[in-house]
Scaffold this active site. Sequence first.
Site, PDB file in Angstrom:
ATOM      1  N   ASN A  42      31.326  37.172  49.061  1.00  0.00           N
ATOM      2  CA  ASN A  42      32.016  37.020  47.797  1.00  0.00           C
ATOM      3  C   ASN A  42      31.960  35.786  47.081  1.00  0.00           C
ATOM      4  O   ASN A  42      31.783  34.690  47.832  1.00  0.00           O
ATOM      5  CB  ASN A  42      33.610  37.373  48.109  1.00  0.00           C
ATOM      6  CG  ASN A  42      34.205  36.448  49.385  1.00  0.00           C
ATOM      7  OD1 ASN A  42      33.450  36.078  50.159  1.00  0.00           O
ATOM      8  ND2 ASN A  42      35.471  36.114  49.335  1.00  0.00           N
ATOM      9  N   GLU A  44      33.720  33.578  44.345  1.00  0.00           N
ATOM     10  CA  GLU A  44      34.885  33.441  43.614  1.00  0.00           C
ATOM     11  C   GLU A  44      34.783  32.537  42.421  1.00  0.00           C
ATOM     12  O   GLU A  44      33.754  32.010  42.298  1.00  0.00           O
ATOM     13  CB  GLU A  44      36.060  33.009  44.531  1.00  0.00           C
ATOM     14  CG  GLU A  44      36.373  33.964  45.827  1.00  0.00           C
ATOM     15  CD  GLU A  44      37.504  33.708  46.324  1.00  0.00           C
ATOM     16  OE1 GLU A  44      38.075  32.419  46.380  1.00  0.00           O
ATOM     17  OE2 GLU A  44      38.011  34.609  47.179  1.00  0.00           O
ATOM     18  N   CYS A  53      32.783  40.690  44.652  1.00  0.00           N
ATOM     19  CA  CYS A  53      32.852  40.938  46.191  1.00  0.00           C
ATOM     20  C   CYS A  53      31.522  40.935  46.695  1.00  0.00           C
ATOM     21  O   CYS A  53      30.293  40.936  46.273  1.00  0.00           O
ATOM     22  CB  CYS A  53      33.546  42.249  46.317  1.00  0.00           C
ATOM     23  SG  CYS A  53      35.331  42.494  45.868  1.00  0.00           S
ATOM     24  N   GLU A  55      30.276  43.108  48.717  1.00  0.00           N
ATOM     25  CA  GLU A  55      29.686  44.237  48.807  1.00  0.00           C
ATOM     26  C   GLU A  55      28.638  44.531  47.387  1.00  0.00           C
ATOM     27  O   GLU A  55      27.496  44.905  47.547  1.00  0.00           O
ATOM     28  CB  GLU A  55      30.756  45.526  48.571  1.00  0.00           C
ATOM     29  CG  GLU A  55      31.500  45.555  50.109  1.00  0.00           C
ATOM     30  CD  GLU A  55      32.807  45.088  49.982  1.00  0.00           C
ATOM     31  OE1 GLU A  55      32.622  43.721  49.270  1.00  0.00           O
ATOM     32  OE2 GLU A  55      33.747  45.262  50.564  1.00  0.00           O
ATOM     33  N   CYS A  85      37.229  47.120  47.965  1.00  0.00           N
ATOM     34  CA  CYS A  85      38.264  47.252  46.970  1.00  0.00           C
ATOM     35  C   CYS A  85      37.769  48.527  46.080  1.00  0.00           C
ATOM     36  O   CYS A  85      36.494  49.105  46.321  1.00  0.00           O
ATOM     37  CB  CYS A  85      38.368  46.121  46.362  1.00  0.00           C
ATOM     38  SG  CYS A  85      36.816  45.717  45.043  1.00  0.00           S
ATOM     39  N   CYS A  88      34.420  48.038  44.100  1.00  0.00           N
ATOM     40  CA  CYS A  88      33.304  48.094  45.164  1.00  0.00           C
ATOM     41  C   CYS A  88      32.814  49.713  45.288  1.00  0.00           C
ATOM     42  O   CYS A  88      32.023  49.937  45.576  1.00  0.00           O
ATOM     43  CB  CYS A  88      33.558  47.183  46.266  1.00  0.00           C
ATOM     44  SG  CYS A  88      33.315  45.452  45.576  1.00  0.00           S
TER      45      CYS A  88
HETATM   46  N1  THU Z   1      36.654  40.587  48.911  1.00  0.00           N
HETATM   47  C1  THU Z   1      35.506  41.227  49.339  1.00  0.00           C
HETATM   48  O1  THU Z   1      34.369  40.397  48.994  1.00  0.00           O
HETATM   49  N2  THU Z   1      35.343  42.377  49.750  1.00  0.00           N
HETATM   50  C2  THU Z   1      36.226  43.026  50.211  1.00  0.00           C
HETATM   51  O2  THU Z   1      35.889  44.074  50.703  1.00  0.00           O
HETATM   52  C3  THU Z   1      37.705  42.696  49.994  1.00  0.00           C
HETATM   53  C4  THU Z   1      37.786  41.546  49.059  1.00  0.00           C
HETATM   54  C5  THU Z   1      37.017  39.407  48.412  1.00  0.00           C
HETATM   55  C6  THU Z   1      37.460  39.121  47.092  1.00  0.00           C
HETATM   56  C7  THU Z   1      37.985  37.720  47.156  1.00  0.00           C
HETATM   57  O3  THU Z   1      37.110  36.871  46.868  1.00  0.00           O
HETATM   58  C8  THU Z   1      38.644  37.795  48.512  1.00  0.00           C
HETATM   59  O4  THU Z   1      37.988  38.571  49.194  1.00  0.00           O
HETATM   60  C9  THU Z   1      40.185  37.943  48.712  1.00  0.00           C
HETATM   61  O5  THU Z   1      40.436  39.161  47.828  1.00  0.00           O
END
Ligand code: THU
Length: 125
Positions: A42, A44, A53, A55, A85, A88
């Site tokens: 991920n 941010e 994310c 994925e 999510c 994704c």
């Molecule tokens: N996130 C992912 O990268 N993949 C997931 O399957 C769930 C959430 C990330 C998004 C954000 O950076 C952090 O997790 C918290 O939501």
Amino acid sequence: MDYRELYDMAKKASSNAYAPYSKFKVGAALMARNGKIYTGVNVENSSFGATICAERTAFVKAISEGEREFEALAVYGSGGEALPCGICRQFMYEFAPDIMVITGEDEQHLNVRALNKLLPEGFSL
Ligand code: THU
């Protein structure tokens, strides 16, 4: 490579996550049909909605390398089981509606589900 090894690769990848806001580090490992693995984390952003994310990072890496056929995706979350999510799920559905999704709190407790169970009747044109 079996699902546990794929999950371990996702866990290893999560150390590169850029998650200064949520502190929830996520790693993904995507296995193509030819056996090649693409990892993702991920990434941010201070404008939270711009966050990507793990994925989608893995998929974008693979697609941009010309990969089109996928078998399995493992996801590791530093703060507990990370289920993909909604964005994704739809993103992956575009390329691999039948892909197997491996999640879990640790390698002893893996959950394996097909994407079409996580996203029944996804959208396609
Ligand atoms: N996130 C992912 O990268 N993949 C997931 O399957 C769930 C959430 C990330 C998004 C954000 O950076 C952090 O997790 C918290 O939501």
